[in-house]
Design a protein around this motif. Structure first.
Motif, PDB file in Angstrom:
ATOM      1  N   GLY A 160      12.685  10.198  -7.740  1.00 46.28           N
ATOM      2  CA  GLY A 160      11.694  10.814  -6.863  1.00 46.28           C
ATOM      3  C   GLY A 160      10.740  11.764  -7.543  1.00 46.28           C
ATOM      4  O   GLY A 160       9.921  12.414  -6.880  1.00 46.28           O
ATOM      5  N   GLN A 161      10.793  11.854  -8.884  1.00 46.26           N
ATOM      6  CA  GLN A 161       9.912  12.778  -9.584  1.00 46.26           C
ATOM      7  C   GLN A 161       8.488  12.221  -9.676  1.00 46.26           C
ATOM      8  O   GLN A 161       8.231  11.055  -9.416  1.00 46.26           O
ATOM      9  N   ALA A 162       7.556  13.093 -10.093  1.00 45.74           N
ATOM     10  CA  ALA A 162       6.132  12.735 -10.085  1.00 45.74           C
ATOM     11  C   ALA A 162       5.821  11.538 -10.971  1.00 45.74           C
ATOM     12  O   ALA A 162       4.891  10.776 -10.693  1.00 45.74           O
ATOM     13  N   ASN A 163       6.593  11.348 -12.050  1.00 46.16           N
ATOM     14  CA  ASN A 163       6.319  10.227 -12.949  1.00 46.16           C
ATOM     15  C   ASN A 163       6.811   8.893 -12.391  1.00 46.16           C
ATOM     16  O   ASN A 163       6.683   7.861 -13.043  1.00 46.16           O
ATOM     17  N   GLN A 164       7.372   8.922 -11.167  1.00 48.54           N
ATOM     18  CA  GLN A 164       7.767   7.687 -10.493  1.00 48.54           C
ATOM     19  C   GLN A 164       7.038   7.505  -9.162  1.00 48.54           C
ATOM     20  O   GLN A 164       7.370   6.600  -8.398  1.00 48.54           O
ATOM     21  N   GLN A 165       6.037   8.331  -8.894  1.00 49.64           N
ATOM     22  CA  GLN A 165       5.295   8.250  -7.636  1.00 49.64           C
ATOM     23  C   GLN A 165       3.958   7.543  -7.889  1.00 49.64           C
ATOM     24  O   GLN A 165       3.064   8.090  -8.521  1.00 49.64           O
ATOM     25  N   TRP A 166       3.845   6.330  -7.369  1.00 52.37           N
ATOM     26  CA  TRP A 166       2.689   5.483  -7.635  1.00 52.37           C
ATOM     27  C   TRP A 166       1.881   5.278  -6.359  1.00 52.37           C
ATOM     28  O   TRP A 166       2.439   4.971  -5.310  1.00 52.37           O
ATOM     29  N   THR A 167       0.578   5.447  -6.474  1.00 50.20           N
ATOM     30  CA  THR A 167      -0.333   5.241  -5.345  1.00 50.20           C
ATOM     31  C   THR A 167      -1.158   3.987  -5.595  1.00 50.20           C
ATOM     32  O   THR A 167      -1.844   3.877  -6.619  1.00 50.20           O
ATOM     33  N   SER A 226       0.835  -1.183   0.000  1.00 50.26           N
ATOM     34  CA  SER A 226       0.000   0.000   0.000  1.00 50.26           C
ATOM     35  C   SER A 226       0.872   1.235   0.000  1.00 50.26           C
ATOM     36  O   SER A 226       2.088   1.170   0.123  1.00 50.26           O
ATOM     37  N   GLY A 227       0.231   2.404  -0.133  1.00 53.73           N
ATOM     38  CA  GLY A 227       0.928   3.663   0.033  1.00 53.73           C
ATOM     39  C   GLY A 227       1.270   4.331  -1.280  1.00 53.73           C
ATOM     40  O   GLY A 227       0.834   3.926  -2.348  1.00 53.73           O
ATOM     41  N   THR A 228       2.046   5.409  -1.164  1.00 58.98           N
ATOM     42  CA  THR A 228       2.480   6.182  -2.318  1.00 58.98           C
ATOM     43  C   THR A 228       3.998   6.259  -2.306  1.00 58.98           C
ATOM     44  O   THR A 228       4.605   6.492  -1.266  1.00 58.98           O
ATOM     45  N   GLY A 229       4.610   6.075  -3.435  1.00 61.15           N
ATOM     46  CA  GLY A 229       6.055   6.183  -3.542  1.00 61.15           C
ATOM     47  C   GLY A 229       6.566   5.477  -4.777  1.00 61.15           C
ATOM     48  O   GLY A 229       5.800   5.087  -5.660  1.00 61.15           O
ATOM     49  N   ALA A 230       7.879   5.349  -4.830  1.00 64.82           N
ATOM     50  CA  ALA A 230       8.508   4.691  -5.964  1.00 64.82           C
ATOM     51  C   ALA A 230       8.355   3.178  -5.854  1.00 64.82           C
ATOM     52  O   ALA A 230       8.271   2.621  -4.763  1.00 64.82           O
ATOM     53  N   ILE A 231       8.330   2.510  -7.011  1.00 60.79           N
ATOM     54  CA  ILE A 231       8.297   1.051  -7.082  1.00 60.79           C
ATOM     55  C   ILE A 231       9.553   0.628  -7.839  1.00 60.79           C
ATOM     56  O   ILE A 231       9.715   0.931  -9.025  1.00 60.79           O
ATOM     57  N   ARG A 232      10.448  -0.049  -7.129  1.00 61.46           N
ATOM     58  CA  ARG A 232      11.776  -0.345  -7.667  1.00 61.46           C
ATOM     59  C   ARG A 232      11.877  -1.802  -8.101  1.00 61.46           C
ATOM     60  O   ARG A 232      11.468  -2.718  -7.385  1.00 61.46           O
ATOM     61  N   GLY A 233      12.408  -2.030  -9.286  1.00 62.56           N
ATOM     62  CA  GLY A 233      12.624  -3.373  -9.785  1.00 62.56           C
ATOM     63  C   GLY A 233      13.770  -4.052  -9.068  1.00 62.56           C
ATOM     64  O   GLY A 233      14.861  -3.470  -8.955  1.00 62.56           O
ATOM     65  N   VAL A 234      13.535  -5.273  -8.590  1.00 63.22           N
ATOM     66  CA  VAL A 234      14.582  -5.998  -7.870  1.00 63.22           C
ATOM     67  C   VAL A 234      15.752  -6.317  -8.793  1.00 63.22           C
ATOM     68  O   VAL A 234      16.926  -6.171  -8.432  1.00 63.22           O
ATOM     69  N   CYS A 286      13.492   2.259 -11.272  1.00 71.45           N
ATOM     70  CA  CYS A 286      12.123   2.491 -10.814  1.00 71.45           C
ATOM     71  C   CYS A 286      11.103   2.447 -11.948  1.00 71.45           C
ATOM     72  O   CYS A 286      11.411   2.795 -13.100  1.00 71.45           O
ATOM     73  N   LEU A 287       9.892   2.022 -11.576  1.00 70.32           N
ATOM     74  CA  LEU A 287       8.741   2.084 -12.477  1.00 70.32           C
ATOM     75  C   LEU A 287       8.479   3.548 -12.808  1.00 70.32           C
ATOM     76  O   LEU A 287       8.261   4.372 -11.921  1.00 70.32           O
ATOM     77  N   ASP A 288       8.479   3.880 -14.107  1.00 69.24           N
ATOM     78  CA  ASP A 288       8.589   5.260 -14.580  1.00 69.24           C
ATOM     79  C   ASP A 288       7.687   5.429 -15.804  1.00 69.24           C
ATOM     80  O   ASP A 288       7.465   4.480 -16.561  1.00 69.24           O
ATOM     81  N   VAL A 289       7.165   6.648 -15.999  1.00 69.36           N
ATOM     82  CA  VAL A 289       6.408   6.958 -17.211  1.00 69.36           C
ATOM     83  C   VAL A 289       7.336   7.649 -18.189  1.00 69.36           C
ATOM     84  O   VAL A 289       7.946   8.678 -17.870  1.00 69.36           O
ATOM     85  N   SER A 290       7.440   7.102 -19.370  1.00 68.05           N
ATOM     86  CA  SER A 290       8.381   7.588 -20.378  1.00 68.05           C
ATOM     87  C   SER A 290       8.195   9.076 -20.643  1.00 68.05           C
ATOM     88  O   SER A 290       7.089   9.541 -20.910  1.00 68.05           O
ATOM     89  N   GLN A 293       4.154   5.097 -22.385  1.00 73.83           N
ATOM     90  CA  GLN A 293       4.691   3.797 -22.002  1.00 73.83           C
ATOM     91  C   GLN A 293       5.231   3.805 -20.573  1.00 73.83           C
ATOM     92  O   GLN A 293       5.879   4.766 -20.141  1.00 73.83           O
ATOM     93  N   ALA A 294       4.977   2.709 -19.865  1.00 75.33           N
ATOM     94  CA  ALA A 294       5.664   2.471 -18.594  1.00 75.33           C
ATOM     95  C   ALA A 294       7.028   1.863 -18.898  1.00 75.33           C
ATOM     96  O   ALA A 294       7.172   1.039 -19.817  1.00 75.33           O
ATOM     97  N   GLN A 295       8.040   2.258 -18.121  1.00 70.04           N
ATOM     98  CA  GLN A 295       9.398   1.807 -18.365  1.00 70.04           C
ATOM     99  C   GLN A 295      10.150   1.763 -17.034  1.00 70.04           C
ATOM    100  O   GLN A 295       9.584   2.067 -15.978  1.00 70.04           O
ATOM    101  N   ILE A 296      11.402   1.349 -17.075  1.00 75.36           N
ATOM    102  CA  ILE A 296      12.264   1.497 -15.908  1.00 75.36           C
ATOM    103  C   ILE A 296      13.253   2.618 -16.164  1.00 75.36           C
ATOM    104  O   ILE A 296      13.659   2.857 -17.309  1.00 75.36           O
ATOM    105  N   TRP A 297      13.628   3.326 -15.069  1.00 78.12           N
ATOM    106  CA  TRP A 297      14.564   4.437 -15.178  1.00 78.12           C
ATOM    107  C   TRP A 297      15.221   4.625 -13.814  1.00 78.12           C
ATOM    108  O   TRP A 297      14.674   4.204 -12.794  1.00 78.12           O
ATOM    109  N   ASP A 298      16.390   5.265 -13.829  1.00 78.10           N
ATOM    110  CA  ASP A 298      17.054   5.573 -12.562  1.00 78.10           C
ATOM    111  C   ASP A 298      16.070   6.255 -11.619  1.00 78.10           C
ATOM    112  O   ASP A 298      15.374   7.211 -12.006  1.00 78.10           O
ATOM    113  N   CYS A 299      16.019   5.800 -10.378  1.00 75.99           N
ATOM    114  CA  CYS A 299      15.083   6.360  -9.400  1.00 75.99           C
ATOM    115  C   CYS A 299      15.470   7.808  -9.097  1.00 75.99           C
ATOM    116  O   CYS A 299      16.630   8.104  -8.807  1.00 75.99           O
TER     117      CYS A 299
END
Length: 578
Positions: free
Chosen positions: A484-491, A450-458, A463-467, A476-482
């Motif tokens: 903390g920007q809004a396109n990496q904040q998932w609720t 639960s919660g809001t924040g970054a989702i990091r690939g093991v 981080c789960l990121d919006v291109s 597109q959803a993609q991975i990118w260096d974490c």
């Protein structure tokens, strides 16, 4: 102005944890208000002393706002008629106070000194005259602007020509002082200009809050500040320290649309931030659409029940001058309003979901052993749903009451079961003679639960990121260096969505089910291809396809586009919350 998935089967201990968290949070808030010098405890999301000039209420604001019915087609006579109807309908007597003038009152004109000017043919006597009229009826007056240079009427002209310059950026002190001098008690500040300019929400709204504080110091008139940035940049994390209420999602209805239960549920889910809420500070899932085209009386009651359970602001949006008897009865039901207006100021939380889509929510009410309980059936068939007293933190037997009918169902031991129609809710109040329990300590949910924040690939460490930080449907959803920007904040919401920017959801493209189907963002719509199950092993399952969120080919490079794939437990399918 300004939006899916089945959550995992609930673990009973999680529901107990939800009750404990809610009780602890409310206990801290209550203790804060009891301190003799009037200073509230600085719990998560509670206000600081700096907000005194802004937050002039201690229960969720109730009133009416012009946008949902009239859009920008408003003038003195429109607002006067709705003001009169709020009084004659009994809404004022039921507790509705604010008459809020939304977008359309101003076309961006200013005099040589920079002061706002309006068309006096539409607003005879100017804006002070309509504020005075509202006050003459024993009500409070609200007005509207934008945080940017150009307001929503410039970007989305609705009923009037595009209006450049209809925002307050560059004039914060001047405009909010003018609003206060005109006599306005409430100001809603939208985000169309701020969004288009790429402003930082927190900084912009802090500057606005500070301007209101300075204006109030001069006029002696505090104003409610309604932050309306649609949930962008997670306002629940910062807006409680500077405002009375903050929008958590996009609009609940767009001009010309009919009411939609999908949208109601999406906005309800987006507002689930109980730690941010306290007396005088409220998550805002948007204005009510009770009584508007497209909803039955039962759907209107479900909508009103969701907002009451949430302790949300209640700003009616229907046309008050010709509402039906059913609509009037729903908007003025005293027992339901009392749930919303409960002085503890808390937000109801989900405490059980024995089967997917059959949910139980509980809100702690003032008094001993009292709960508001919502049984929500998100499925397409009628279903029996049980509220267990243990999930509510209650012991012994309890009396169950239906606030909509004003009747007691009886006294029950252990729990209460009833049938809930498809896509509707049953609202109850439960009072236990045995008082409250202290459920045994339970494990903390996994970081992805639960919660809001970054989702990091093991596997990738990214981080789960919006291109491209795009907010466009289909990005597109993609991975990118974490970062903390809004396109990496998932609720993650109670209905299983993974939301970004407040109103966009992680989406399986075209509801595909095949391995390799791309993952994108799209307006939240409640469909199965936007529902995700966050599993204890760190995998994230696309519910509609029953496949896992996957970094193809175990790639680790920035910009790798995400897809769904048959679940295999690999590190490229496991994620952590950070």
């Amino acid at each position: 102005m300004g939006e899916n998935s089945s959550p995992p089967d609930p673990v009973r201990s999680f529901s107990r944890l939800a009750v404990i968290v809610q009780l602890m949070m409310l206990a801290v808030v209550s203790a804060g208000w009891a301190i003799s010098d009037g200073t509230a405890v600085a719990a998560a999301g509670t206000a600081t002393a700096a907000t005194a000039a802004v937050a002039s209420v201690t229960t969720p604001p109730m009133g009416w706002a012009s946008w949902n019915t009239f859009a920008a087609q408003i003038n003195y006579n429109v607002i006067k008629a709705q003001t009169d109807a709020m009084v004659s309908s009994g809404m004022k007597d039921a507790g509705y106070q604010y008459v809020n003038i939304d977008e359309g009152w101003w076309q961006g004109t200013r005099d040589s000194a920079g002061n706002i000017t309006v068309d006096t043919a539409e607003w005879p006597g100017g804006m002070k005259a309509i504020a005075d009229y509202i006050h003459s009826k024993g009500l409070k007056a609200g007005i509207y602007t934008d945080a940017g240079r150009d307001g929503c009427g410039y970007y989305y002209p609705t009923g009037r020509p595009a209006a450049p310059g209809s925002g307050s950026e560059g004039h914060y002190d001047q405009d909010f002082l003018q609003f206060s001098r005109w006599g306005f008690d409430f100001v809603k500040v939208d985000w169309c200009g701020g969004n288009a300019e790429g402003l930082n929400s927190r900084n912009a709204y802090q500057a606005i809050s500070d301007a209101i504080t300075r204006a109030s110091a001069q006029t002696g008139r505090p104003m409610v500040l309604s932050v309306c940035n649609w949930g962008n940049q997670s306002p629940w994390d910062w807006a409680p320290s500077m405002s009375t209420m903050w929008r958590t999602s996009g609009d609940i209805i767009y001009w010309g649309q009919s009411a939609s239960m999908d949208r109601v549920l999406a906005n309800f889910d987006s507002a689930q931030h109980p730690a941010a809420q306290s007396p005088g500070h409220y998550n805002d899932p948007d204005m009510l659409i009770v009584g508007m085209t497209g909803f039955s009386a039962a759907q209107n009651r479900t909508h009103m029940s969701l907002w009451a359970l949430s302790g949300a602001p209640l700003l009616a949006g229907n046309k008050l001058t010709d509402m039906s008897a059913d609509t009037k009865a729903i908007l003025t039901n005293r027992e339901v309003l009392a749930i919303d207006q409960d002085p503890l100021g808390g937000q109801g939380v989900k405490v059980a979901e024995d089967q997917t889509g059959r949910q139980v929510y509980s809100k702690v009410l003032s008094g001993t052993g009292r709960r508001a309980v919502l049984l929500l059936n998100r499925t397409t068939s009628a279903a029996s749903i049980t509220a267990r007293w243990s999930d509510l933190g209650l012991t012994g037997s309890a009396t169950v009451r239906n606030p909509w009918t004003g009747t007691d169902a009886g006294t029950f031991s252990g729990g209460y079961t009833t049938t809930v129609p498809a896509r509707e809710a049953v609202l109850l109040t439960v009072t236990s003679g045995g008082g409250t329990s202290s459920p045994s300590p339970t494990p903390t949910p996994t970081p992805t639960a639960s919660g809001t924040g970054a989702i990091r690939g093991v596997g990738s460490g990214r981080c789960l990121d919006v291109s491209g930080s795009s907010q466009a449907n289909g990005a597109q959803a993609q991975i990118w260096d974490c970062n903390g920007q809004a396109n990496q904040q998932w609720t993650s919401t109670a209905s299983g969505e993974l939301r970004v920017y407040g109103g966009k959801c992680l989406d399986v493209n075209n509801a595909g089910t095949a391995d390799g189907t791309s993952v994108i963002i799209w307006d939240c719509n409640g469909q199965a291809n936007q529902q995700w199950r966050l599993n204890s092993d760190g995998t994230i399952t696309a519910v509609g396809a029953n496949k896992c969120l996957d970094v193809p080919n175990n790639a680790t490079a920035n910009g790798t586009k995400l897809a769904i794939w048959s679940c295999n437990g690999g590190s490229n399918q496991r994620w952590t919350r950070s």
